[in-house]
Scaffold this motif. Structure first.
Motif, PDB file in Angstrom:
ATOM      1  N   UNK A  29      -6.592 -18.739  -4.933  1.00 43.53           N
ATOM      2  CA  UNK A  29      -7.030 -17.501  -5.586  1.00 43.53           C
ATOM      3  C   UNK A  29      -7.355 -16.445  -4.537  1.00 43.53           C
ATOM      4  N   UNK A  30      -8.032 -16.861  -3.445  1.00 44.19           N
ATOM      5  CA  UNK A  30      -8.398 -15.916  -2.387  1.00 44.19           C
ATOM      6  C   UNK A  30      -7.152 -15.325  -1.723  1.00 44.19           C
ATOM      7  N   UNK A  31      -6.140 -16.176  -1.497  1.00 43.06           N
ATOM      8  CA  UNK A  31      -4.903 -15.693  -0.880  1.00 43.06           C
ATOM      9  C   UNK A  31      -4.223 -14.676  -1.787  1.00 43.06           C
ATOM     10  N   UNK A  32      -4.148 -15.012  -3.087  1.00 47.16           N
ATOM     11  CA  UNK A  32      -3.530 -14.087  -4.043  1.00 47.16           C
ATOM     12  C   UNK A  32      -4.310 -12.779  -4.132  1.00 47.16           C
ATOM     13  N   UNK A  33      -5.644 -12.900  -4.195  1.00 49.50           N
ATOM     14  CA  UNK A  33      -6.514 -11.716  -4.265  1.00 49.50           C
ATOM     15  C   UNK A  33      -6.305 -10.818  -3.045  1.00 49.50           C
ATOM     16  N   UNK A  34      -6.300 -11.420  -1.869  1.00 50.51           N
ATOM     17  CA  UNK A  34      -6.124 -10.636  -0.632  1.00 50.51           C
ATOM     18  C   UNK A  34      -4.759  -9.956  -0.592  1.00 50.51           C
ATOM     19  N   UNK A  35      -3.721 -10.660  -1.034  1.00 55.71           N
ATOM     20  CA  UNK A  35      -2.376 -10.082  -1.046  1.00 55.71           C
ATOM     21  C   UNK A  35      -2.317  -8.843  -1.935  1.00 55.71           C
ATOM     22  N   UNK A  36      -2.876  -8.987  -3.151  1.00 56.66           N
ATOM     23  CA  UNK A  36      -2.878  -7.862  -4.089  1.00 56.66           C
ATOM     24  C   UNK A  36      -3.741  -6.719  -3.557  1.00 56.66           C
ATOM     25  N   UNK A  37      -4.935  -7.059  -3.016  1.00 53.71           N
ATOM     26  CA  UNK A  37      -5.862  -6.028  -2.523  1.00 53.71           C
ATOM     27  C   UNK A  37      -5.259  -5.253  -1.357  1.00 53.71           C
ATOM     28  N   UNK A  38      -4.624  -5.962  -0.426  1.00 50.76           N
ATOM     29  CA  UNK A  38      -4.017  -5.284   0.727  1.00 50.76           C
ATOM     30  C   UNK A  38      -2.871  -4.388   0.276  1.00 50.76           C
ATOM     31  N   UNK A  39      -2.017  -4.930  -0.612  1.00 52.23           N
ATOM     32  CA  UNK A  39      -0.916  -4.109  -1.121  1.00 52.23           C
ATOM     33  C   UNK A  39      -1.418  -2.880  -1.856  1.00 52.23           C
ATOM     34  N   UNK A  40      -2.433  -3.059  -2.721  1.00 47.71           N
ATOM     35  CA  UNK A  40      -2.979  -1.940  -3.489  1.00 47.71           C
ATOM     36  C   UNK A  40      -3.658  -0.924  -2.586  1.00 47.71           C
ATOM     37  N   UNK A  41      -4.329  -1.405  -1.534  1.00 45.39           N
ATOM     38  CA  UNK A  41      -5.015  -0.477  -0.627  1.00 45.39           C
ATOM     39  C   UNK A  41      -4.015   0.400   0.119  1.00 45.39           C
ATOM     40  N   UNK A  42      -2.905  -0.195   0.554  1.00 46.30           N
ATOM     41  CA  UNK A  42      -1.901   0.599   1.271  1.00 46.30           C
ATOM     42  C   UNK A  42      -1.220   1.582   0.324  1.00 46.30           C
ATOM     43  N   UNK A  43      -0.922   1.125  -0.909  1.00 45.70           N
ATOM     44  CA  UNK A  43      -0.326   2.020  -1.904  1.00 45.70           C
ATOM     45  C   UNK A  43      -1.283   3.172  -2.223  1.00 45.70           C
ATOM     46  N   UNK A  44      -2.566   2.872  -2.370  1.00 45.16           N
ATOM     47  CA  UNK A  44      -3.562   3.906  -2.655  1.00 45.16           C
ATOM     48  C   UNK A  44      -3.650   4.910  -1.512  1.00 45.16           C
TER      49      UNK A  44
END
Length: 387
Positions: A29-44
């Motif tokens: 879950x942590x790996x998935x969360x980090x992947x989504x968070x990093x992708x979303x942060x760069x997109x933002x």
């Protein structure tokens, strides 16, 4: 009635299984969360910069000189216009879009060691118009100083002038002359290197044409401004004047902005693709780990819809949490980029929320497609037999 009475228990069971699954597999879950968070942060961050870059870059590019011309009507054959008419036209440009402007009055004058082109200017306006000039000494700081001048680097070398030297400026036709102090030597890499610059009112006296200018050059922020419409409005209001953008500069500004925006869009697509692959890989590993669990769920009556619903709920919980965290980190990253590149903060715009939220969540759901299909393909009988 019985069906209705069992509905709450089924919902409770579903929620227990859902949160138990998230709790037991914290690492995944942590790996998935980090992947989504990093992708979303760069997109933002890219979205924040994307929607603010036009204003920032437009002002940044204005440091490279004028992009708008106001002068006498070419068809009339006039070479000069009234300074008051030029200033009135200049006032029609929105103040928040006008970076700098200066009138110009040119004439041939005699210096101590030879002839030179003299340019009468508004020094404060010229400084805002041409901040890229390399000036040795200092700028003439006020528009009413008729005792100081600035000299182009090449002309200073030819006339053997240095900072603090005095130079006599004389017009051969009317005999008017004035002794001036050199306050600055400018290097521009253009024709200005061979000119002497004086206050506009003094130039009018020297040349015998007080209150006249040849043209006005202006630096106008093009973002949010239809520069062609502005040109049309000025020419309609002042029919004896030509008002037009300098096409080469304006076109270059737009071309640079379009290329930067295109590059940012490509980077955003690549980041989304990488995020999707990372999440997909993690979910495939989760499905592999939960093969027996899924098989058991199907064996005791869970249908495909229930399996799909559980996986989608899990990925949506992780995805929403990751995107929310990514929005905050992305805005902070945007500020870092703004300060590093433009020296100013990036303005947050509401349109960034859907632009960052929707693609990130869609990428998370797309990443779940293959793992869910694998889960649906699990046959309970084979799994329970350890085949």
């Amino acid at each position: 009635m019985a069906a209705n009475s069992t509905s709450p228990s089924q919902t409770g069971m579903f929620l227990r299984i859902l949160f138990k699954s998230l709790k037991v597999r914290r690492n995944r879950v942590a790996i998935t969360f980090c992947s989504v968070a990093i992708g979303a942060s760069i997109i933002t961050a890219l979205a924040c910069v994307y929607f603010d870059i036009s204003a920032k870059m437009s002002r940044e590019l204005r440091t490279y000189g004028a992009n708008f011309f106001i002068g006498p009507k070419a068809a009339a054959g006039e070479r000069s216009m009234g300074a008051q008419a030029g200033q009135a036209a200049l006032k029609m440009i929105p103040p928040d879009k006008l970076i700098g402007a200066s009138p110009y009055l040119y004439g041939l004058v005699r210096l101590d060691l030879g002839n030179a082109v003299m340019a009468g200017v508004d020094f404060p306006g010229l400084r805002r118009l041409s901040p890229y000039w390399q000036v040795e000494g200092e700028w003439v700081s006020v528009s009413f100083d008729e005792d100081s001048c600035m000299v182009g680097k090449h002309l200073a070398k030819t006339m053997e002038l240095k900072i603090g030297y005095s130079v006599n400026v004389m017009h051969a036709e009317n005999g008017f002359q004035r002794r001036l102090t050199v306050k600055g030597i400018a290097e521009t890499g253009q024709a200005e290197d061979d000119q002497i610059f004086v206050n506009l009112s003094l130039a009018g006296k020297v040349l015998g044409v007080p209150g006249e200018v040849n043209h006005i050059m202006a630096s106008v922020v093009t973002q949010g401004t239809d520069i062609d419409t502005l040109s049309t409005q000025l020419e309609r209001e002042f029919p004896n004047l030509d008002a037009k953008p300098i096409r080469k500069v304006s076109y270059s500004d737009g071309k640079i902005l379009d290329r930067i925006k295109g590059l940012m869009a490509i980077v955003a697509v690549i980041i989304l693709s990488v995020t999707t692959l990372c999440v997909m890989t993690t979910l495939i590993a989760v499905v592999s780990e939960r093969t027996r669990e899924i098989g058991l769920m199907k064996a005791i009556g869970a249908d495909d819809r229930g399996v799909v619903l559980q996986f989608l709920c899990e990925i949506m919980i992780i995805g929403v949490a990751g995107v929310v965290a990514g929005l905050g980190m992305g805005f902070i990253l945007a500020q870092v980029l703004g300060q590093a590149v433009f020296g100013s903060a990036i303005t947050f715009r509401p349109v960034v929320l859907p632009v960052a939220l929707i693609p990130s969540l869609l990428a998370s759901l797309a990443a779940a497609a293959l793992p869910v299909r694998m889960a649906l393909g699990i046959v309970p009988a084979r799994v329970l037999k350890d085949e």
